[in-house]
Motif scaffolding. Sequence first.
Motif, mmCIF file in Angstrom:
data_model
loop_
_atom_site.group_PDB
_atom_site.id
_atom_site.type_symbol
_atom_site.label_atom_id
_atom_site.label_comp_id
_atom_site.label_asym_id
_atom_site.label_seq_id
_atom_site.Cartn_x
_atom_site.Cartn_y
_atom_site.Cartn_z
ATOM 1 N N SER A 34 0.822 -1.218 0.000
ATOM 2 C CA SER A 34 0.000 0.000 0.000
ATOM 3 C C SER A 34 0.856 1.269 0.000
ATOM 4 O O SER A 34 0.317 2.375 0.029
ATOM 5 N N ALA A 35 2.173 1.133 -0.073
ATOM 6 C CA ALA A 35 3.065 2.299 -0.076
ATOM 7 C C ALA A 35 2.761 3.195 -1.272
ATOM 8 O O ALA A 35 2.470 2.732 -2.368
ATOM 9 N N ARG A 36 2.828 4.491 -1.056
ATOM 10 C CA ARG A 36 2.628 5.473 -2.131
ATOM 11 C C ARG A 36 3.840 5.466 -3.049
ATOM 12 O O ARG A 36 4.957 5.220 -2.613
ATOM 13 N N THR A 37 3.611 5.760 -4.306
ATOM 14 C CA THR A 37 4.691 5.775 -5.295
ATOM 15 C C THR A 37 4.815 7.174 -5.887
ATOM 16 O O THR A 37 3.919 8.002 -5.725
ATOM 17 N N PRO A 38 5.900 7.444 -6.609
ATOM 18 C CA PRO A 38 5.998 8.716 -7.322
ATOM 19 C C PRO A 38 4.890 8.886 -8.374
ATOM 20 O O PRO A 38 4.613 10.002 -8.791
ATOM 21 N N ASN A 43 -0.649 3.098 -5.717
ATOM 22 C CA ASN A 43 0.152 2.571 -4.622
ATOM 23 C C ASN A 43 1.079 1.514 -5.225
ATOM 24 O O ASN A 43 1.038 1.258 -6.436
ATOM 25 N N LEU A 44 1.898 0.879 -4.397
ATOM 26 C CA LEU A 44 2.887 -0.053 -4.923
ATOM 27 C C LEU A 44 2.226 -1.230 -5.645
ATOM 28 O O LEU A 44 2.667 -1.637 -6.714
ATOM 29 N N ARG A 45 1.156 -1.798 -5.089
ATOM 30 C CA ARG A 45 0.478 -2.920 -5.741
ATOM 31 C C ARG A 45 -0.025 -2.505 -7.129
ATOM 32 O O ARG A 45 0.122 -3.242 -8.097
ATOM 33 N N GLU A 46 -0.592 -1.314 -7.246
ATOM 34 C CA GLU A 46 -1.107 -0.836 -8.535
ATOM 35 C C GLU A 46 0.029 -0.590 -9.526
ATOM 36 O O GLU A 46 -0.102 -0.896 -10.713
ATOM 37 N N LEU A 47 1.154 -0.059 -9.038
ATOM 38 C CA LEU A 47 2.313 0.140 -9.907
ATOM 39 C C LEU A 47 2.841 -1.196 -10.416
ATOM 40 O O LEU A 47 3.156 -1.330 -11.605
ATOM 41 N N LEU A 48 2.900 -2.192 -9.538
ATOM 42 C CA LEU A 48 3.353 -3.514 -9.963
ATOM 43 C C LEU A 48 2.382 -4.104 -10.997
ATOM 44 O O LEU A 48 2.809 -4.756 -11.951
ATOM 45 N N ASP A 77 0.591 -12.807 -5.310
ATOM 46 C CA ASP A 77 1.974 -12.375 -5.095
ATOM 47 C C ASP A 77 2.472 -11.638 -6.339
ATOM 48 O O ASP A 77 3.095 -12.239 -7.220
ATOM 49 N N PRO A 78 2.193 -10.329 -6.409
ATOM 50 C CA PRO A 78 2.568 -9.593 -7.622
ATOM 51 C C PRO A 78 4.061 -9.538 -7.884
ATOM 52 O O PRO A 78 4.493 -9.472 -9.030
ATOM 53 N N VAL A 79 4.874 -9.604 -6.845
ATOM 54 C CA VAL A 79 6.327 -9.543 -7.038
ATOM 55 C C VAL A 79 6.815 -10.816 -7.730
ATOM 56 O O VAL A 79 7.557 -10.753 -8.715
ATOM 57 N N SER A 80 6.389 -11.965 -7.251
ATOM 58 C CA SER A 80 6.796 -13.229 -7.892
ATOM 59 C C SER A 80 6.278 -13.310 -9.316
ATOM 60 O O SER A 80 6.995 -13.744 -10.224
ATOM 61 N N ALA A 81 5.035 -12.881 -9.508
ATOM 62 C CA ALA A 81 4.453 -12.912 -10.854
ATOM 63 C C ALA A 81 5.246 -12.009 -11.796
ATOM 64 O O ALA A 81 5.516 -12.379 -12.942
#
Length: 188
Positions: A34-38, A43-48, A77-81
């Motif tokens: 849920s971290a905010r991004t530039p 958020n981080l999930r949406e950016l990924l 797991d968006p990072v692994s994907a």
Amino acid sequence: MTAQAALPAGVGLLERAINYLLGVLHEVRDGEMSARTPCTDWNLRELLGHLDESLVALQEATTGHVSLSPTDRPVADPVSALRDRACCLLSAWTNATRVDVTVGDAGLTTGIVATAGAVEVAVHGWDVARALGRRRPIPPGLAEEMLAVSPLLVSEADRPARFAVPVAVPAQAPAGDRLLAFLGRRPY
């Protein structure tokens, strides 16, 4: 440079950008989604998720056509994907032989598509690091090459919809900071 010669150059740039992204992804933890991004709307999930869509489109480009129809594929797991997709993408580009691709209705060389993809991947990799509160500069050589081609890829018509207005940085700032500033990000 001919279109045939541009393919390996674009693929090499894309490979280096993906390697940078993979290094950044290694630092992401589940609790940070849920971290905010530039990218102020994400958020981080949406950016990924956006990065995943970008990698899907880049992989489609190796077949000669990009459909521009995003798919909604929520994953646990968006990072692994994203790591898996990045590795598959590298394999697809390494084996690509096409020199042209249709993106929507536009005909482009695969070298241009790979180069634009490299910028997308590296800059969003920086966005991920920034969202995590980490300083992970884009590697200098990679940044220099992307900075040189960015004015060909981002026009004033792209602003402010796809990119913010450029940010002022000193002329002697590192190439990565100048690239980010050109694309409307505050590098510091």
